[in-house]
Design a protein around this motif. Structure first.
Motif, PDB file in Angstrom:
ATOM      1  N   SER A   1       0.812  -1.208  -0.031  1.00  0.00           N
ATOM      2  CA  SER A   1       0.130  -0.077  -0.128  1.00  0.00           C
ATOM      3  C   SER A   1       0.780   1.437  -0.084  1.00  0.00           C
ATOM      4  N   ILE A   2       0.413   2.151  -0.828  1.00  0.00           N
ATOM      5  CA  ILE A   2       1.297   3.552  -0.709  1.00  0.00           C
ATOM      6  C   ILE A   2       1.072   4.298   0.369  1.00  0.00           C
ATOM      7  N   GLN A   3      -0.242   4.446   0.690  1.00  0.00           N
ATOM      8  CA  GLN A   3      -0.613   5.065   1.906  1.00  0.00           C
ATOM      9  C   GLN A   3      -0.109   4.587   3.306  1.00  0.00           C
ATOM     10  N   TYR A   4      -0.071   3.158   3.448  1.00  0.00           N
ATOM     11  CA  TYR A   4       0.075   2.624   4.587  1.00  0.00           C
ATOM     12  C   TYR A   4       1.329   1.887   4.903  1.00  0.00           C
TER      13      TYR A   4
ATOM     14  N   GLY B   1     -15.781  -1.812   0.707  1.00  0.00           N
ATOM     15  CA  GLY B   1     -16.321  -0.481   0.037  1.00  0.00           C
ATOM     16  C   GLY B   1     -15.816   0.609   0.698  1.00  0.00           C
ATOM     17  N   ARG B   2     -15.858   0.713   2.051  1.00  0.00           N
ATOM     18  CA  ARG B   2     -15.379   2.029   2.779  1.00  0.00           C
ATOM     19  C   ARG B   2     -13.906   2.072   2.678  1.00  0.00           C
TER      20      ARG B   2
ATOM     21  N   ILE C   1      -9.166   5.498  -2.740  1.00  0.00           N
ATOM     22  CA  ILE C   1      -9.473   6.253  -3.862  1.00  0.00           C
ATOM     23  C   ILE C   1      -9.058   7.600  -3.526  1.00  0.00           C
ATOM     24  N   SER C   2      -9.668   7.994  -2.502  1.00  0.00           N
ATOM     25  CA  SER C   2      -9.151   9.567  -2.125  1.00  0.00           C
ATOM     26  C   SER C   2      -7.896  10.053  -1.686  1.00  0.00           C
TER      27      SER C   2
ATOM     28  N   VAL D   1      -4.224  -0.772  -3.358  1.00  0.00           N
ATOM     29  CA  VAL D   1      -5.209  -1.322  -2.756  1.00  0.00           C
ATOM     30  C   VAL D   1      -6.464  -1.226  -3.587  1.00  0.00           C
ATOM     31  N   VAL D   2      -6.699   0.069  -4.277  1.00  0.00           N
ATOM     32  CA  VAL D   2      -7.818   0.014  -5.250  1.00  0.00           C
ATOM     33  C   VAL D   2      -7.971  -1.286  -6.162  1.00  0.00           C
ATOM     34  N   GLN D   3      -6.916  -1.275  -6.795  1.00  0.00           N
ATOM     35  CA  GLN D   3      -6.994  -2.431  -8.022  1.00  0.00           C
ATOM     36  C   GLN D   3      -7.095  -3.583  -7.460  1.00  0.00           C
TER      37      GLN D   3
END
Length: 316
Positions: free
Chosen positions: A79-82, A266-267, A273-274, A280-282
């Motif tokens: 994950s790029i964010q986490y 979904g959450r 996406i934000s 993670v999105v893909q």
């Protein structure tokens, strides 16, 4: 068996195409993931080292093959964010969303089939118009609004659950299922109404056919003919319709998870996406697509078992 094998092969081919499109699209629009992860600390040496660690220095087809294999080994990238493995992030949320989807589907089946039979059996009665109006009203109400009403009525007023406080499946399984039940009901209400309308229409069409008139004219019980013969012939298109609602369940679930603050796919999809966390999105997109395609394939196989005409066609 040949029919089922063909459907499963088509499902696998579809998923390969979906996964290829998702991986290619997000790989092109996400830019340099290593540069995003390093941020202001990015240097040519660090970028090269991180690209090599993430496999970004390899050609796109090689990366796709490794990523696709990762679906079977649990390695979906980082994950790029986490800065954590994607599968470690989404695995707990897969179970939550799966439970929500299964609960919703069971509600639709358990409620819509008896109501559809009852509505068809009493068509033209004094309350038929009122049932039609109620059915149309349920179809028109969006899932998020139903979720708000259920949260207010059963959560805030009756205090059957605490809105926004999901207990967790591992911590309190019974409490979590109870919480998910109201979210599932919010998704299921309009789909129950649509299924009832379709089943009623299909049954009434079957009831006008010659074999039903002949059976009733010979003294056969109307309810027995309805349950043993008409329902079996009417179920095939309904099963297909129920499979198609799986896509709607997935889409509505993304919104309802926001209303009930459920930590599901979904959450996480909306948050990723934000944050432009495309690995993670893909992964989530492919998992949700797999559920939809699997539902359609299962419906086709069940229909082939229900309808003798499809069995003959599948055997030829």
């Amino acid at each position: 068996m040949k029919y089922a094998a063909k459907k499963i092969a088509a499902m696998l081919l579809t998923m390969v195409i979906v996964s290829l499109l998702a991986f290619t699209a997000f790989s092109l629009i996400s830019g340099d993931a290593a540069e995003i992860m390093l941020g202001t600390q990015a240097t040519p040496e660090r970028l090269a080292a991180l690209r090599a660690e993430l496999g970004l220095d390899r050609p796109l087809p090689v990366r796709y093959a490794a990523w696709l294999l990762g679906f079977f080994t649990g390695d979906l990238g980082v994950s790029i964010q986490y800065k954590q493995p994607v599968w470690d992030l989404i695995a707990p949320k897969v179970l939550v969303t799966l439970c929500l989807s299964v609960l919703c589907f069971l509600l639709i089946v358990a409620v819509s089939i008896p109501l559809g039979l009852r509505s068809a059996g009493r068509s033209g009665g004094a309350l038929d118009g009122a049932r039609t109006v109620l059915n149309q009203l349920c179809m028109a109400v969006p899932a998020f609004f139903t979720g708000i009403l259920l949260s207010w009525g059963f959560g805030i007023t009756l205090k059957w659950f605490v809105p926004g406080s999901f207990p967790g499946l591992q911590e309190d399984f019974t409490g979590a299922v109870k919480y998910l039940f109201f979210a599932a009901a919010a998704i299921a209400v309009p789909r129950i109404a649509m299924t009832v309308r379709m089943l009623r229409s299909t049954i009434l069409t079957e009831m006008r056919k010659d074999y039903v008139r002949t059976a009733i004219s010979r003294g056969a019980d109307r309810r027995r003919v309805l349950r043993r013969h008409v329902l079996q012939n009417a179920l095939a298109p309904v099963v297909t319709f129920l499979a198609q609602t799986m896509a709607e369940i997935v889409a509505a679930g993304i919104v309802v998870e926001q209303v009930f603050v459920i930590p599901g796919l979904g959450r996480m999809l909306v948050a990723s996406i934000s944050n432009r966390d495309y690995p993670v999105v893909q992964a989530i997109v492919v998992i949700l697509a797999f559920w939809v395609v699997l539902a359609g394939t299962t419906a086709d196989i069940i229909n082939q078992r229900i309808d003798p005409r499809l069995r003959l066609g599948g055997a030829s």
